[in-house]
Write an enzyme that holds these catalytic residues in place. Structure first.
Site, PDB file in Angstrom:
ATOM      1  N   SER A   1     -11.546  -1.112  -1.211  1.00 43.67           N
ATOM      2  CA  SER A   1      -9.860  -0.736  -0.824  1.00 43.67           C
ATOM      3  C   SER A   1      -9.684  -1.078   1.026  1.00 43.67           C
ATOM      4  O   SER A   1      -9.325  -1.223   1.221  1.00 43.67           O
ATOM      5  CB  SER A   1      -8.729   0.442  -0.799  1.00 43.67           C
ATOM      6  OG  SER A   1      -8.748   0.437  -1.779  1.00 43.67           O
TER       7      SER A   1
ATOM      8  N   HIS B   1      -4.318   5.956   3.076  1.00 47.71           N
ATOM      9  CA  HIS B   1      -5.058   4.969   2.331  1.00 47.71           C
ATOM     10  C   HIS B   1      -4.279   3.546   3.239  1.00 47.71           C
ATOM     11  O   HIS B   1      -5.228   2.649   3.622  1.00 47.71           O
ATOM     12  CB  HIS B   1      -4.624   4.394   1.123  1.00 47.71           C
ATOM     13  CG  HIS B   1      -5.755   3.697   0.898  1.00 47.71           C
ATOM     14  ND1 HIS B   1      -4.810   2.387  -0.056  1.00 47.71           N
ATOM     15  CD2 HIS B   1      -6.651   3.531   0.250  1.00 47.71           C
ATOM     16  CE1 HIS B   1      -5.799   1.822  -0.103  1.00 47.71           C
ATOM     17  NE2 HIS B   1      -7.039   2.410  -0.827  1.00 47.71           N
TER      18      HIS B   1
ATOM     19  N   ASP C   1       0.936  -1.467  -0.360  1.00 47.08           N
ATOM     20  CA  ASP C   1       0.113  -0.056  -0.353  1.00 47.08           C
ATOM     21  C   ASP C   1       1.235   1.188  -0.164  1.00 47.08           C
ATOM     22  O   ASP C   1       1.693   1.011  -0.509  1.00 47.08           O
ATOM     23  CB  ASP C   1      -0.882  -0.669   0.770  1.00 47.08           C
ATOM     24  CG  ASP C   1      -2.066   0.253   0.830  1.00 47.08           C
ATOM     25  OD1 ASP C   1      -2.145   1.228   0.529  1.00 47.08           O
ATOM     26  OD2 ASP C   1      -3.543   0.217   1.144  1.00 47.08           O
TER      27      ASP C   1
END
Ligand SMILES: *[C@@H]1O[C@H](CO)[C@@H](O)[C@H](O)[C@H]1NC(C)=O
Ligand SMILES: *[C@@H]1O[C@H](CO)[C@@H](O)[C@H](O)[C@H]1NC(C)=O
Ligand SMILES: *[C@@H]1O[C@H](CO)[C@@H](O)[C@H](O)[C@H]1NC(C)=O
Ligand SMILES: *[C@@H]1O[C@H](CO)[C@@H](O)[C@H](O)[C@H]1NC(C)=O
Ligand SMILES: *[C@@H]1O[C@H](CO)[C@@H](O)[C@H](O)[C@H]1NC(C)=O
Length: 781
Positions: free
Chosen positions: A569, A226, A153
C-alpha cells in the site's frame, strides 16, 4: 445469463454477514453498449430506473433499491434484488450480464523514500548514481503542477499540514469533481491541494448495517490513517521537521509530486466491532461508483492501495473492471500487488491494464541494540523510543503461557495467552506468525512484561519492520531469533536489555524485497509477468489521521501527525507519483506508454551492485521485483515505449477467453494471438518445445532520428534473439515491430536444470545511453 462481457465481483467472505441480507442481495446489472447511441447522462439513469421498475412492484420500491447508476466505468447499475428479480433482468434484451456482488476486505498492511530514489536532495541521496538526476525530473515536471491524482482509499485527514495548499497553483480548468463536506461536526473542506472529495457507503451499509459513528464518519474524512498516509505519499506538500512517534525519521516530508492536486474517493470503511489494525473493508459496488466518478471528474492518475488476499479473475474483480474503463480516458491506474508474500502466486491486481507495484526496503533502518546476558549484541529494529535501564530476565513465550494455550501458537503472544505470574518484570521473546506485531507487544505489556523481542519465523526471513510498539521492543530476523532462543534454552539465568534505537542511513544492501510483498507467478494469466515494478514500502514515513493512534489499537491513546507504515500500500503511491510527474512532462502519452517508461527504465540491482535480494538473502527474481526498482528520473526519457490501446486489451481479453469483452466495440476475431503477444514491456512465456517466438512493437518517443541495437542476457542453456536486431527510426512516434525468439539448446536438459520451474533473463534495446530493458520469464513446467 449471457456469458459475454467483462465483469465482476468478489466472492470473498472474510467478514461474516448478518443473516438479514441473505435473501436480498446486491447485484450489478451490466448493459450492452452501442457505439453512436450514447444517451445524455440523466437519460442513462432514467433508463436504469425503467429496467429496475419493470421487475419491482412500485416506482418507490425501484428508487429505494437502486444503489448506484454507473455511466462512465460501465453502463449499468447496482441494486438490491431478490434472486428472482435478478434472473428476470438477466433475460432482458440489452442486459449483458447480471451478477451478485460481495463485500471484500483489503489489506493495509516519507521523508527518506524520495531521497532514496533520487527525487530529493538529501543526505545519502547520491549513494547510487543510477538513482541520481531526480531533481531535474521534478523541475521538468513542475513538481506535478496541473496533474490530478485520484486516491481510492479510506479518505484523508484534510487538516494535516501535508495537505496545505501553500504554493499550489489554481485548480485545473478541466476539473469537474465536487467536495462533499460530509455529516461531520468538523466538516471536510477542500482547498487547492485537495480539490475534490467524495464518499461511497451504500454498498457498505447494505452489507454491514448503518455506519457506527464512533468507528467512522459519514464524510471523506479518514479515521483510519491509511488513506492519509497514501495520499500524502503521492502528493503531500512539503513539511519540514516531520517525524514519526518519538522523533524517528525526522526530515522533510513530501509527496513525490508535491504540487499535484488530490481527488479523494473514500470507499473503504471501518469493519464494525473490530480493531482498526485489522484493516478496512471496501465493497465492490462502492469502489466501482468511486471509479465511475473519478473518470467523469477528470483525474489523470488513480492510486489504489487496495488488494485481495487471493488472485481473482478479471471478471470478478471490481478494480480490474473499473480500471479497464478508466484506461479509455487514458487514466494511469496504479495498484498495490498485495501483502501475501513470501508465498508464491498470491498477487492481486494482476490485470495487464493496471500497473502493479510490489514493495522493497529503503536504505534507512531504525536499529536498537539488544544485549543478551552473555554479552552478545544484536541489532534489532524498532521505532519505539523507550528503552530499558538494565538487564531483565528473558523468557521464551512458549514457556510462560497460561495453561491450555495450543502448542502451535504458544510462542506467538496472542491476546490473553501469557501468564502474568510468569511474565511480570521480564522480557519475552515472541515469534511472528499468527496475530499482529504490535498486538504481541500489547499482550506482553498486559501480562506485566517490561520489554519484548519480536522474532521472525523462518518464513519471514531477515526482514523486519520498525513498529511503534507500546513498550521497549526489538524486532529481529530469523537467524537472530534462533540464536536468542538457543541462549534462553542453554542459559541458567537468561537476561537481556533493550537500548534506544538510532536511525541509520545508507544501509546496505538496499533495496531488498519486503518478505510480505506478493509474488508471482501470476496464476490469473501466466503469460503476463506481475508484479510490474517495486518501490519503497517498508517503514515509509507519511502523514497520519488525527482520528487514529499510530498503532491503530483502540487502547493506544497516542496521536501523531506522521507515522511509519509498511506494505505494498505504501509502495503503490510512490509509483503513482512518478506516473503523475511523467503525465506532467508528457501529457500526450497513453497510460500504457507511461507504464512502459517506468518498467523499461527500472533497475534490478541494489546499492552494492548486486541483483536485488529477497528478505532471506537469496537472489530475488522477476516474480518478486518484476522489471525492477522504479527510477523515476530515468523514466522521463525512455527512448522507446511499448504502447497498447484499449483495442489491444480487448483483443487480449478475447485471447484470454472472454468472448466479446466490450460489446459494441469489438467482436472477437476467429483466430486469436496467444496472450503473451499483448504488447507488454515484460515477457512471460511457456516453452512447450525448444523454440518460441513472440511479437512486440515499440514506439519512438526519443529524438526523431535514432538507431537501437538489441542485446540480451539469456538464462543459461537458452538463446534469445530479435529479428530485426537493429531498429532504425526517422521520426518521433514511429513504430517498429520485431520478433523475439527464445530457444533452448536442449529442452529436456533445461527442464532438468531448472527442475521444471522457471528460467529468468532479459533483453534490451539500446542507443548506447538509453536502455529499454524487458525481463523474460520462461516457464518449463
Ligand atoms: C459502535 O462502536 C463502538 C466502538 O467500537 C461500540 O462500543 C458500540 O457498541 C458500537 N455501537 C453499535 C450500535 O454497534
Ligand atoms: C528465500 O525466499 C524465497 C522466496 O520466498 C524462497 O523461494 C527460498 O526458498 C528462500 N530461501 C531460503 C534459503 O529460505
Ligand atoms: C493451531 O492448531 C489448531 C488445531 O490444532 C488450528 O485450528 C489452528 O489453525 C492452528 N493455528 C495456527 C496459527 O497454525
Ligand atoms: C508476428 O510477427 C510476424 C513477423 O512480423 C508476423 O508474420 C506474424 O503474423 C505476427 N504474429 C502475430 C500473432 O501478430
Ligand atoms: C510441440 O511439439 C508437439 C509434438 O512434437 C507438437 O504437437 C506441438 O504442436 C508443438 N508445439 C509448438 C508450440 O510448437
Amino acid at each position: 445469463m449471457k456469458n459475454n462481457i467483462l465483469l465482476l465481483v468478489l466472492f470473498l467472505f472474510l467478514v461474516p454477514l448478518p443473516a438479514s441480507c441473505v435473501e436480498k442481495q446486491v447485484y450489478i446489472v451490466h448493459f450492452r453498449e452501442h457505439e453512436g447511441t450514447k444517451l445524455p447522462l440523466h437519460e442513462i439513469e432514467e433508463t436504469h430506473y425503467s429496467y429496475l421498475s419493470s421487475v419491482k412492484e412500485t416506482e418507490e420500491e425501484a428508487r429505494a433499491s437502486l444503489l448506484y447508476s454507473y455511466k462512465h466505468s460501465i453502463n449499468g447499475f447496482s441494486a438490491v434484488l431478490t434472486p428472482d428479480e435478478a434472473s428476470k433482468l438477466s433475460e432482458m434484451e440489452d442486459v449483458a450480464l447480471v451478477y451478485k456482488s460481495e463485500p471484500r476486505k483489503y489489506s493495509t498492511q516519507t521523508t527518506r523514500s524520495w531521497e532514496f530514489v533520487g527525487l530529493e536532495e538529501g543526505e545519502g541521496s547520491n549513494f547510487n548514481p543510477h538513482f541520481a538526476m531526480g531533481k531535474d525530473l521534478l523541475v521538468k515536471a513542475g513538481y506535478g503542477k496541473d496533474v490530478i491524482v485520484g486516491l481510492l482509499d479510506s479518505g484523508v485527514w484534510p487538516e494535516s499540514k501535508s495537505f496545505s495548499d501553500e504554493n499550489m497553483g489554481p485548480i485545473p480548468k478541466s476539473w469537474k469533481g465536487i467536495c462533499q463536506s460530509g455529516v461531520d461536526a468538523n466538516p471536510f473542506r477542500c482547498n487547492k491541494k485537495i480539490i475534490g472529495a467524495r464518499y461511497y457507503l451504500k454498498g457498505y451499509e447494505h452489507f454491514y448495517g448503518a455506519l457506527n459513528a464512533t468507528e467512522d464518519c459519514r464524510s471523506p474524512r479518514d479515521l483510519d490513517g491509511h488513506g492519509t498516509h497514501t495520499a500524502s505519499t503521492v502528493a503531500g506538500n512539503r513539511v519540514h521537521g516531520a517525524a514519526a512517534y518519538g522523533g524517528f525519521g525526522r526530515g522533510t516530508a513530501t509527496g513525490g509530486a508535491p504540487l499535484a492536486h488530490l481527488a479523494i474517493y473514500k470507499a473503504c470503511w471501518a469493519i464494525p466491532n473490530q480493531e482498526k489494525i485489522n484493516g478496512n473493508t471496501c465493497v465492490d459496488v462502492d469502489m466501482l461508483a468511486a471509479i465511475d466518478d473519478a473518470i467523469a471528474d477528470g483525474v489523470h492518475v488513480l492510486s489504489i492501495s487496495i488488494g485481495l488476499s487471493e488472485p481473482t479473475p478479471y471478471t470478478k474483480d471490481g478494480i480490474a473492471v473499473g480500471a479497464y474503463n478508466a484506461i479509455k480516458k487514458n487514466i494511469v491506474v496504479v495498484c498495490a500487488a498485495g501483502n501475501q508474500g513470501p508465498d508464491p502466486s498470491k498477487l492481486s491486481n494482476t490485470a495487464p491494464w493496471i500497473l502493479t507495484v510490489g514493495a522493497s526496503t529503503l536504505d534507512r533502518k531504525f536499529f536498537g541494540s539488544l544485549v543478551l546476558g552473555n554479552g552478545k549484541e544484536i541489532k534489532g529494529e524498532t521505532a519505539t523510543p523507550s528503552s530499558l535501564d538494565k538487564m531483565y530476565p528473558l523468557v521464551y513465550a512458549s514457556d510462560v503461557v497460561q495453561p491450555g494455550v495450543a502448542a502451535n501458537v504458544s510462542s506467538q503472544c496472542l491476546p490473553s495467552s501469557l501468564s502474568p505470574v510468569k511474565v511480570k518484570g521480564k522480557i519475552v521473546l515472541c515469534m511472528r506468525g499468527a496475530g499482529l506485531r504490535i498486538g504481541k507487544g500489547l499482550e506482553v505489556k498486559r501480562a506485566g512484561g517490561v520489554g519484548f523481542i519480536l522474532g521472525n519465523s523462518p518464513e519471514n526471513g531477515e526482514g523486519t519492520s520498525a513498529d511503534a510498539h507500546v513498550l521497549p521492543a526489538s524486532a529481529v530476523g530469523s537467524k537472530d531469533a534462533i540464536e536468542i532462543l538457543k541462549y534462553i534454552k542453554s542459559s541458567r539465568n537468561p537476561k537481556a536489555t533493550i537500548g534506544r534505537p538510532t536511525t541509520v542511513l545508507g544501509y546496505k544492501p538496499a533495496p531488498e524485497m519486503a518478505s510480505f510483498s506478493s509474488r508471482g507467478p501470476n496464476v490469473i494469466d501466466t503469460n503476463i509477468l506481475k508484479p510490474d515494478i517495486i518501490a519503497p514500502g517498508v517503514n515509509v514515513l507519511a502523514a497520519w489521521s488525527g482520528g487514529s493512534p499510530p498503532s491503530k489499537l483502540s487502547v493506544d491513546p497516542r496521536r501523531v501527525e506522521y507515522n511509519l507504515l509498511s506494505g505494498t500500500s505504501m509502495a503503490c503511491p510512490h509509483v503513482a507519483a512518478a506516473a503523475a510527474l511523467l503525465r506532467a512532462i508528457h501529457p500526450g502519452w497513453s497510460s500504457a506508454a507511461i507504464r512502459s517508461a517506468l518498467m523499461t527504465s527500472a533497475w534490478m540491482r541494489n546499492n552494492m551492485g548486486q541483483t536485488i535480494k529477497d528478505a532471506n538473502g537469496t537472489e530475488a527474481d522477476p516474480f518478486q521485483f518484476g522489471s525492477g526498482h522504479f527510477r523515476p528520473a530515468k523514466a522521463a526519457d525512455p527512448g522507446l515505449v511499448y504502447d497498447a490501446s484499449r483495442k489491444d486489451y480487448d483483443l487480449y481479453l478475447c485471447s484470454y477467453g472472454i468472448s466479446d469483452p466490450d460489446p459494441g466495440f469489438i467482436k472477437c476475431p476467429k483466430t486469436l494471438p496467444p496472450t503473451y503477444n499483448l504488447n507488454y514491456p515484460s515477457v512471460a512465456i511457456p516453452l512447450p518445445n525448444d523454440t518460441i517466438t513472440i511479437n512486440r512493437t515499440v514506439t519512438n518517443v526519443g529524438p526523431g532520428k535514432n538507431v537501437y541495437f538489441f542485446t540480451s542476457k539469456p538464462p543459461t542453456g537458452f538463446s534469445v534473439e530479435a529479428s530485426p536486431s537493429v531498429l532504425f527510426f526517422d521520426s518521433v512516434g514511429q513504430k517498429r515491430s520485431f520478433t523475439i525468439t527464445v530457444r533452448a539448446r536442449d529442452v529436456q536438459e533445461a527442464k532438468q536444470t531448472y527442475k521444471g520451474g522457471y528460467a529468468f533473463g532479459w533483453y534490451t534495446w539500446t542507443d548506447s545511453h538509453r536502455y529499454v530493458r524487458s525481463p523474460i520469464v520462461i516457464s518449463l513446467a
